[in-house]
Each structure stands twice: as C-alpha cells, then as structure tokens.
Design an enzyme around this catalytic site. Structure first.
Site, mmCIF file in Angstrom:
data_model
loop_
_atom_site.group_PDB
_atom_site.id
_atom_site.type_symbol
_atom_site.label_atom_id
_atom_site.label_comp_id
_atom_site.label_asym_id
_atom_site.label_seq_id
_atom_site.Cartn_x
_atom_site.Cartn_y
_atom_site.Cartn_z
ATOM 1 N N HIS A 1 -49.607 -37.808 -9.314
ATOM 2 C CA HIS A 1 -49.153 -38.653 -10.431
ATOM 3 C C HIS A 1 -48.387 -39.863 -9.896
ATOM 4 C CE1 HIS A 1 -47.275 -39.327 -14.506
ATOM 5 N NE2 HIS A 1 -46.305 -39.816 -13.742
ATOM 6 N N GLU A 2 -47.424 -39.615 -9.016
ATOM 7 C CA GLU A 2 -46.617 -40.734 -8.498
ATOM 8 C C GLU A 2 -47.474 -41.675 -7.657
ATOM 9 O OE1 GLU A 2 -43.990 -41.192 -9.947
ATOM 10 O OE2 GLU A 2 -43.589 -39.185 -10.716
ATOM 11 N N HIS B 1 -49.414 -43.990 -9.869
ATOM 12 C CA HIS B 1 -48.642 -45.098 -10.448
ATOM 13 C C HIS B 1 -48.826 -46.381 -9.620
ATOM 14 C CE1 HIS B 1 -46.700 -43.683 -13.965
ATOM 15 N NE2 HIS B 1 -45.926 -42.781 -13.387
ATOM 16 N N GLU C 1 -48.546 -43.866 -17.677
ATOM 17 C CA GLU C 1 -48.295 -42.439 -17.463
ATOM 18 C C GLU C 1 -49.567 -41.617 -17.644
ATOM 19 O OE1 GLU C 1 -45.635 -41.314 -16.179
ATOM 20 O OE2 GLU C 1 -44.526 -43.190 -16.292
ATOM 21 N N ASP D 1 -51.307 -39.301 -14.918
ATOM 22 C CA ASP D 1 -51.600 -37.878 -15.115
ATOM 23 C C ASP D 1 -53.052 -37.565 -14.744
ATOM 24 O OD1 ASP D 1 -49.063 -37.146 -15.963
ATOM 25 O OD2 ASP D 1 -49.513 -37.370 -18.101
HETATM 26 ZN ZN LIG Z 1 -44.900 -41.254 -14.270
#
Ligand SMILES: [Zn+2]
Length: 690
Positions: A527-528, A531, A588, A592
């Site tokens: 997830h990070e 980003h 986000e 995900d």
């Molecule tokens: Zn996030």
C-alpha cells in the site's frame, strides 16, 4: 503563528511528508525466512461467519462473528484491529508513563524520563488543574484582550510565542516540492474549528444540527469565561460568521489533491503585495525567517480573503475568534467543565457515548508533545531488532515483486517504465524508530502547570520546524512516533515508513505462516509503495520532485484506469444514501488495490505458496485473503462513517476489504467465485493497474 495548515495535514495523512534524493539500491533480496506453518496462528477462524458466502461479501464472511461479538466501546466511535493493537500498545505505554511519573523527581533534570514523567503527572493531576482555574491561561487571554488595532493584531500574529491555537491560516517550513533538496516557507488554508468547509456551508439537516451543537459549545465556553448570556451569544455568532467566511474562501478537499494547483511560489514582495494585511515581512523576521526571499502559497484566494478580513472585520470581533481558538485548543489543561463542553460537542460528530478516560487522553497528548522522548522509552521495552530485520526482508521482497509487475504492464511505454523502476529502487525505507532522536533539551517541562507544559511544547515544535530553514534536508526525521499503529509514504522524500507500533499481530506475527504476514503487513507495505504511484504520488519523481516523468499517452492511460476505480468506489454506500467519494479516496483506493496485488505476487514465491498445504482447512491463497480481510475488521458508528466519507481520504473498512478483492481474479480463483456472485465483477469493469 506557525501552525499546520489543513493542506499540510492532508498531504501528511494521505501521502506523508517529505522526500529524498536517496538511491538506496535494492540489492539482491534476502531469501524469505521459511516459516513452518502452524495451525491456528495468525488467523482467528472463530472470527469467520460461515453463514455469509465469501464470494458474496468477503468482509462479513471473514470477520462477521468478530463484528457481532465486538461492539464499539462507549468511549470510541469505531472499533477494529487497529484499535485493538493500539490498546495493546497503550497498556505498555501507560506502564511507562506511570513509572516515569513516579521516578521523574529522581531522574536527572532535563532527561527524557523527567520530561515525560512530569508532563504526564501534571496532566493527570486533575485536582490541581481544577484549583488553579484559569490562572495560567489568564496572561494569554489578557494579551489578546489588549490588542487595539490592525498593527497590534499583526504584531500578535507575528510573535511565535503568542498563543491562540490554530487561527486564520497555516504557515510552516517544509520541503519545496519542486526543489526537494531545499526547505521553503509555506502558507495555506486553515483556521476552522469544524472538520471541513462543507460543515459551514451545507444546508442538509445533519450539517445544520452540527452547527447548532457548535453554537452551544461556543456560547457555553464564552459563558464559562465570564461573559453574560447575551454577550456570549453575540460572541458565538461572531466566531461562526468569521469561520464561515474562511470556509467560503477555502478549497474543497478534492481540489487540494492537485499538487500543481496548490503550489504557488511567490517572491516575498509579491506575497506582501497580494496579502498586505498579513505583515509577512514582520512575521518572517519575528520567527527567525528573515532570510526567506520566497514563500510557497497553497491557496492564494484563501490568503487574499484572510488579508481582507484582517482589515474589514472589526478588531473586537477578531479578538473573540482568537479567544475561542486559544481556549478550545487547551481544554484538557483547564477545569473539567471546559473539557466536558468540548466533548459534548465532539459527540455530535463522532457518536461516542462516553469520554475516553483521562489517562488515555493524556497518553495521546504526551505522544503528541514529546513523541520521540516517550517513543525511546517505548522501543527500549517493546521493539526487537529481529522484527526490524524481518520487516526489511519483506519490504525488499515486495520491491522485487513490484518491479516485476511494472515490467509486465501492457499499457506503459518503455520510457515511463524506466522512470518508474528508478523511482521504485530509490524508495527509502524506515522501520521501527528514528536512527537519530529529536533533542528536547531546550524544552522545559515541570509539574507546576499542565497548561504551561502544553504551550511550551507547542512553541518548541514550531521552533524546531522553523530551524530547518536554510539547512540541508533532515533525512532522519519521522512523521509518526514509534508506537503509532500506522505507516506512511512521503512523496518529496520518496520514503516509506513503518513505525514499531504496527509491526505486531495481527499485521505481523513471527509465529504465523507467510500467508498471514503477506496478507497483513505485506499488504500494508505494498500500500505505501503504491502511494508512490497513485494519482498524487506518481507526479513526483525518484528524487521527490514534483515533475512530470510520464509520456502523455501513459498518463492518459493511467488516468482512465484510475477513473474506473473512482467509479467503482463512488457506487459504494456505507449507510443508506451516503456514498463514498471516489475522487477524495482515489489515492488510498489505488494504494489498497496495488498493495494487495504486489503482496500477492511476493507471497506466491514463498515456500508455503509453492507447497500448497492447507492449514485449518484453508489453502495458502485463502489464508492470504483472510489475513487481509481480518486486519480491516471494523465496527463504526453512523456518525463516524458520515464524517469519514466527508473528510477522510480512506474508504470505510468494508470497502477497503471488498473493493480491491472485487478486481482480483486471484481472489475469485482462491474461493471459486462464479459469474453472478456479488464479489465478481465482469471482466470489462475490473481494474488492473499493476
Ligand atoms: Zn494510504
């Protein structure tokens, strides 16, 4: 006057803070440590609700029994695995605080133990706080009361030691997003009390009810400060009027997601001409930023309105606005009635039935004020170097998997792929806690007054931030404290950061099988990383600069893929007729989906995935998806959900679970989903980016 603007808070929460010109070579990945599968560890089978079909609603299948058996505690507005883990961390932290409070007198003056202990003890001494009343606040109130005209207001706002909470706008020193090797003075919208501009401007029944509750809070606060009923009512109306004017001039949250539109560099002379009543040269000089020749303005129209307001709003009215913001920013350090009033108002927003116990609120305040002093005491007790080594290993495995997925995309040109890989390999990784801790030596904390401690910590933090100006970028800095159950990506630093607090079950469990850890912390890591390639993060290059490295065709294709995800989430409804905002949650949701895809790719290389042995009747792939869903198990109050969809860039937990899975053929295969099942999207409606 230096206070964080809403735009900065957003960039912190959504993406994180800073940048890095680092080239941390990925190097050969460490071999994944084979974890022998153990029955019953990592996934709690009892959480599953067998009456729900996994292909119909995986969120309620994976955690349905847990959701039924774990109602939200009265003092909370939501409850899930993040809260359970935070509770676990809090038990350790509370013991540290009690210990520090007992030993502070014996500890060397100025040591972390003394500061943390005295801060906590001063905040817990509710009897002393009650007895002193407004004694320590009075000099600050008097200072506001003494302001007579615009020039005195300007001097007050320019004084870094003046206290009025967060007023008018935000100003801070942060990385220049187009020259990420330098700090710059930045300004942006702020100054509101309600969570978003919409709360002031919308006319639906709920927005009106919240404004009415806010009015009650304002009136009662002014009355407690000694105003007669009619004066208190007038003052409450003044604060609402001033904040509504600020709200009208504020940008909507979705519009704050465009980093170019929110980057407006001006010379000091230009900014001073555009916003003459802010007295910017004075403000910068008083803060020790007299050398600044430029400022980066996030929202020029907003600053223009503030400048106008400083002139055309009567000074007497402005003082009521400052007075309320000062008081509402320190209610925890005032007699109980002030905090009760603030809590009553917050209930309208959060739905919580009870206030959190004092120790828990104070623990949070200590974390905010002395995060790295407190955090050192925490990691000494609760974090092992082995956890750091293992996390690093998983991160490198995911980095390799991400590289493979980038190479394999069928929509990206070779030129864009090359830059994407360069960025991936440049990701800086931070795990556990900072290598170099913040130095609190110039911050004085004593038992005499909690209010003084709170304000001193605020002044210290501002000074600390301002001191960055003109120096090389501090690459050691952390945007979260060690016990935090969270993680972030910071675009101008191009770094991914995982505090010690999250490297524990259910996210990471050294005793569990790989499926559990890749579905848990693996998905968080992915997830990070994603980003860095979401709708915002992709606009920053490998050095953290806001700079377009995409070909036009590739950017168009990416945007079309992202728009499909936006459409999917727009359709989700956590409450009757309350829709998720696909644009606000875009970054986000992309993180995900990408994160789970990458974690799955990395998991498939593990010995467990290759061996295909079942544990507790589940295949390795089924356990991977169950672990993912179980980290998102959450009950939330309707009030919380309403505020979440309006202000939070994260989608509600059930859609963070089902949303990505509904795009993944790997999930359909693991659970044998068929056409016609709710979780299974038609091929044309699925999104696949990485
Ligand atoms: Zn996030």
């Amino acid at each position: 006057m230096f206070s964080t603007s809403i735009a900065r808070q957003l960039s912190l929460a959504v993406l994180g803070l800073g940048s890095l010109a680092a080239t941390v070579a990925a190097g050969p990945p460490d071999k994944p440590a084979p974890t022998p599968p153990q029955k019953g560890v990592g996934i709690n089978i009892a959480n599953i609700d067998p009456s729900v079909k996994p292909c119909e609603d995986f969120f309620h299948y994976a955690s349905g029994n847990w959701l039924k058996n774990n109602p939200i505690p009265a003092a909370e507005s939501r409850w899930g695995s993040f809260n359970e883990l935070a509770d676990h961390n809090n038990a350790t932290l509370r013991a540290i605080l009690n210990d520090a409070a007992r030993n502070a007198a014996k500890a060397p003056k100025g040591s972390n133990m003394q500061k943390v202990g005295d801060f906590y003890a001063s905040a817990m001494d509710s009897a002393a706080i009650e007895t002193v009343g407004l004694k320590y606040l009075q000099p600050h109130l008097s200072r506001i009361a003494a302001i007579k005209d615009l020039s005195e207001m300007q001097r007050f706002l320019a004084d870094p030691k003046a206290q009025a909470g967060s007023v008018w706008f935000g100003m801070y020193v942060g990385q220049d997003e187009k020259i990420s090797s330098q700090y710059a003075v930045q300004m942006g919208q702020g100054g509101l009390s309600l969570p978003d501009r919409d709360y002031y401007l919308k006319d639906d029944a709920r927005s009106k009810a919240i404004r009415t509750a806010y009015d009650t809070y304002l009136v009662n606060t002014f009355k407690m400060l000694g105003d007669a009923e009619s004066v208190a009512r007038t003052n409450a109306a003044i604060v609402q009027r001033i904040e509504t004017r600020l709200a009208k001039a504020s940008k909507a949250r979705v519009d704050l997601r465009d980093p170019y539109a929110n980057y407006n560099k001006m010379t000091l002379a230009e900014a001073n001409a555009a916003y003459p009543n802010l007295a910017l040269p004075l403000m910068l000089k008083e803060s020790g930023l007299g050398a600044a020749k430029e400022v980066i303005v996030g929202q020029p129209d907003f600053l223009k309105e503030v400048s106008a307001m400083l002139k055309d709003e009567p000074v007497a009215d402005q003082k009521q606005y400052l007075r309320f913001h000062l008081v509402s920013s320190v209610t925890a350090a005032l007699p109980k009635a002030y905090g009760d009033e603030a809590f009553r108002f917050s209930q309208t927003l959060s739905g919580a039935k009870k206030q959190q116990p004092r120790w828990k609120r104070t623990l949070g305040a200590t974390d905010r004020a002395l995060g790295e002093a407190f955090g050192q005491l925490y990691v000494d007790k609760a974090f092992s170097p082995a956890a750091k080594t293992r996390a690093k290993q998983m991160i490198e495995n995911l980095r390799v998997a991400y590289g493979e997925r980038i190479q394999a995309t069928d929509w990206m040109s070779a030129a864009t792929k090359k830059e994407a890989l360069k960025k991936l390999n440049a990701f800086v990784v931070k795990i556990g806690y900072p290598d170099k801790w913040k130095n609190y030596s110039t911050l004085n904390i004593s038992r005499e007054s909690y209010l003084n401690n709170l304000l001193a910590a605020r002044v210290w933090a501002n000074k600390e931030e301002i001191n960055h100006f003109g120096k090389p970028i501090d690459r050691n800095e952390w945007g979260m404290t060690p016990p935090t159950v969270n993680a972030y990506y910071n675009p101008p630093m191009n770094e991914i950061v995982f505090p010690a607090g999250i490297l524990q079950p259910p996210f990471y469990d050294p005793k569990a099988d790989d499926a559990v850890n890749y579905g848990g912390i693996g998905a968080v890591i992915g997830h990070e990383m994603t980003h860095g390639f979401d709708d915002q993060g992709r606009q920053y290059d490998s050095q953290g600069n806001l700079k377009d490295w995409w070909t036009k065709e590739d950017a168009d294709k990416f945007n079309a893929k992202a728009a499909l995800v936006g459409k999917q989430y727009d359709a989700f409804m956590p409450l009757d007729s309350v829709h998720v905002n696909g644009k606000l949650t875009m970054g986000e949701n992309l993180a995900d989906l990408g994160g789970l895809t990458i974690a799955y790719q990395a998991f498939e290389k593990t010995p467990q995935a290759k061996a295909q042995a079942k544990i507790d009747g589940f295949t390795p792939e089924q356990r991977f998806f169950l672990a993912y869903a179980q980290i998102w198990r959450t009950n939330a109050r309707p009030e919380y959900l309403r505020q979440q969809v309006q202000t939070d860039p994260h989608s509600p937990a059930q859609f963070r679970t089902n949303g990505p899975l509904m795009n993944m053929p790997e999930f359909y295969k693991a659970f044998g989903c068929q056409d016609g099942n709710t979780m299974m999207r038609a091929a044309a409606d699925r999104s696949k980016i990485w």
